[in-house]
Design an enzyme around this catalytic site. Structure first.
Site, mmCIF file in Angstrom:
data_model
loop_
_atom_site.group_PDB
_atom_site.id
_atom_site.type_symbol
_atom_site.label_atom_id
_atom_site.label_comp_id
_atom_site.label_asym_id
_atom_site.label_seq_id
_atom_site.Cartn_x
_atom_site.Cartn_y
_atom_site.Cartn_z
ATOM 1 N N SER A 61 12.154 -9.852 -3.094
ATOM 2 C CA SER A 61 11.640 -11.062 -2.448
ATOM 3 C C SER A 61 11.477 -12.250 -3.403
ATOM 4 C CB SER A 61 10.305 -10.773 -1.744
ATOM 5 O OG SER A 61 10.538 -9.947 -0.628
ATOM 6 N N LYS A 92 -0.118 -2.895 4.940
ATOM 7 C CA LYS A 92 0.255 -3.612 6.159
ATOM 8 C C LYS A 92 -0.770 -3.494 7.301
ATOM 9 C CE LYS A 92 5.241 -4.015 5.673
ATOM 10 N NZ LYS A 92 6.548 -3.767 6.271
ATOM 11 N N GLU A 119 0.565 -13.056 18.056
ATOM 12 C CA GLU A 119 0.641 -12.130 19.191
ATOM 13 C C GLU A 119 1.377 -10.819 18.808
ATOM 14 O OE1 GLU A 119 -0.897 -11.230 22.477
ATOM 15 O OE2 GLU A 119 -1.326 -13.143 21.525
ATOM 16 N N ASN A 146 2.970 -8.295 7.832
ATOM 17 C CA ASN A 146 3.716 -8.381 6.565
ATOM 18 C C ASN A 146 3.723 -9.800 5.994
ATOM 19 O OD1 ASN A 146 5.621 -9.682 8.180
ATOM 20 N ND2 ASN A 146 7.341 -8.823 7.056
ATOM 21 N N GLY A 178 9.274 6.692 11.256
ATOM 22 C CA GLY A 178 8.242 6.325 10.285
ATOM 23 C C GLY A 178 7.800 4.881 10.496
HETATM 24 P P1 ATR Z 1 9.115 4.108 6.136
HETATM 25 O O1 ATR Z 1 7.878 3.278 6.006
HETATM 26 O O2 ATR Z 1 10.223 3.695 5.203
HETATM 27 O O3 ATR Z 1 9.562 4.258 7.530
HETATM 28 P P2 ATR Z 1 8.018 6.755 6.315
HETATM 29 O O4 ATR Z 1 6.985 6.237 7.262
HETATM 30 O O5 ATR Z 1 7.600 7.709 5.250
HETATM 31 O O6 ATR Z 1 8.722 5.557 5.566
HETATM 32 O O7 ATR Z 1 9.188 7.402 7.195
HETATM 33 C C1 ATR Z 1 10.288 8.048 6.643
HETATM 34 C C2 ATR Z 1 11.236 8.482 7.738
HETATM 35 O O8 ATR Z 1 12.368 9.136 7.144
HETATM 36 C C3 ATR Z 1 10.648 9.456 8.731
HETATM 37 O O9 ATR Z 1 11.240 9.273 9.999
HETATM 38 C C4 ATR Z 1 11.060 10.807 8.129
HETATM 39 O O10 ATR Z 1 11.110 11.884 9.033
HETATM 40 P P3 ATR Z 1 9.791 12.805 9.263
HETATM 41 O O11 ATR Z 1 8.911 12.032 10.197
HETATM 42 O O12 ATR Z 1 10.301 14.064 9.865
HETATM 43 O O13 ATR Z 1 9.164 13.011 7.897
HETATM 44 C C5 ATR Z 1 12.467 10.469 7.687
HETATM 45 N N1 ATR Z 1 12.978 11.396 6.666
HETATM 46 C C6 ATR Z 1 12.614 11.457 5.362
HETATM 47 N N2 ATR Z 1 13.329 12.428 4.724
HETATM 48 C C7 ATR Z 1 14.160 12.977 5.659
HETATM 49 C C8 ATR Z 1 15.156 14.005 5.628
HETATM 50 N N3 ATR Z 1 15.456 14.653 4.501
HETATM 51 N N4 ATR Z 1 15.816 14.272 6.779
HETATM 52 C C9 ATR Z 1 15.552 13.619 7.919
HETATM 53 N N5 ATR Z 1 14.620 12.638 8.012
HETATM 54 C C10 ATR Z 1 13.937 12.325 6.897
#
Ligand code: ATR
Length: 282
Positions: free
Chosen positions: A17, A65, A77, A86, A128
């Protein structure tokens, strides 16, 4: 007087950024500086009130956040509905929070594929924080159908419920990454939001047989992931995560300055910073 802006997070060292935002200020002839502000969660109570006299605005990233909201006087909103912020603007000591990540993805999809979110069918890989910010924003915009594939199905169900709280007529379905119970061909746009692909040598997060040639595929990761390469080989139109990063920053810049952002100057600087990172210069 130089206006000060920044990114607060923990950690923030790898953020792109600063070059992007500073290029925007320079191109517009605004005397302002954007820097990185590392703030540990336990320091928020001390640091945020001090921002009143020190910063004209800031971006906020992981892990702040949601936590930032208690320090703000007003929420836009979208930020209110998403429960996530953010971008903050300091209006003479009055802090107003925004969420521009969803807008960033919306604009990236518009620019890359000439596609709108309203009335469209979008399949999310991942559930996530990043997937949630964008999926909820797309529910606000009036997407017709949202699909969620996530390794942990419970998280996909949670996201489905949150989407339907915002938009009760939207069609939402979910599955694990196998997508055995979903006909993926009815989706137009696929959005890769998992962290799979961040590391060199990472596999694709899904079996590629669920990807069809007509899919427009966007990955939130800033580089050409294995997933994007394989989708391209299938004949799909693809886009990496740089567009989302650019446009969430463009929107923040416009909130702070009240002016139209010099998008091309910001894009050029961002691409330059990415190239330097790839070459190991920074
Ligand atoms: P972000 O803020 O970047 O979204 P996060 O909230 O930790 O980070 O989310 C990571 C995402 O990647 C989640 O959807 C996670 O799946 P899970 O909810 O099952 O943990 C996914 N993810 C991470 N490693 C993975 C893997 N090896 N295979 C499939 N999904 C994965």
């Amino acid at each position: 007087m130089t206006y000060r802006y920044g990114l607060i997070g923990w950690p923030v060292a790898h953020s792109l950024s600063p070059p992007m935002q500073n290029a925007g200020f320079k191109a517009a002839g605004i005397d302002a500086e954007y820097s990185l502000v590392e703030v540990a969660p336990e320091m928020m109570d001390k640091v945020i009130p001090e921002m009143k006299t020190k910063f004209a605005g800031w971006n906020c990233t992981i892990p702040h956040k949601q936590h930032i909201i208690k320090f703000l006087d007003e929420l836009d909103e979208t930020a209110k509905i998403l429960g996530s912020v953010n971008t903050v603007v300091n209006l003479n000591g009055h802090f107003k929070g925004f969420s521009t990540d969803g807008y960033g993805m919306e604009m990236s999809i518009k620019e890359s594929f000439n596609a709108n979110i309203k009335g469209n069918s979008l399949l999310f890989l991942g559930a996530g924080g990043a997937a949630k910010a964008v999926a909820l924003y797309f529910a606000i915009l009036g997407a017709k159908r949202i699909g969620i594939l996530n390794r942990t199905v419970e998280k996909a169900i949670e996201l489905k419920n949150e989407i339907q709280k915002i938009n009760s007529i939207i069609e939402v379905e979910y599955d694990d990454m196998s997508a055995k119970n979903i006909d993926t061909s009815k989706y137009e746009i696929l959005i890769q939001c998992t962290s799979v692909g961040l590391k060199a040598g990472d596999p694709t997060p899904v079996e590629m047989n669920i990807i069809h040639k007509h899919h427009k595929v966007v990955d939130m990761i800033y580089k050409r992931t294995e997933f994007l390469k394989m989708a391209e080989a299938k004949g799909c139109q693809t886009a990496d995560g740089v567009g989302m990063l650019l446009f969430q920053g463009v929107r923040a810049w416009e909130i702070w300055t009240g002016k139209k952002a010099p998008v091309e100057a910001m894009r050029a600087s961002l691409n330059d910073a990415l190239r330097q990172r790839e070459m190991g210069i920074k």
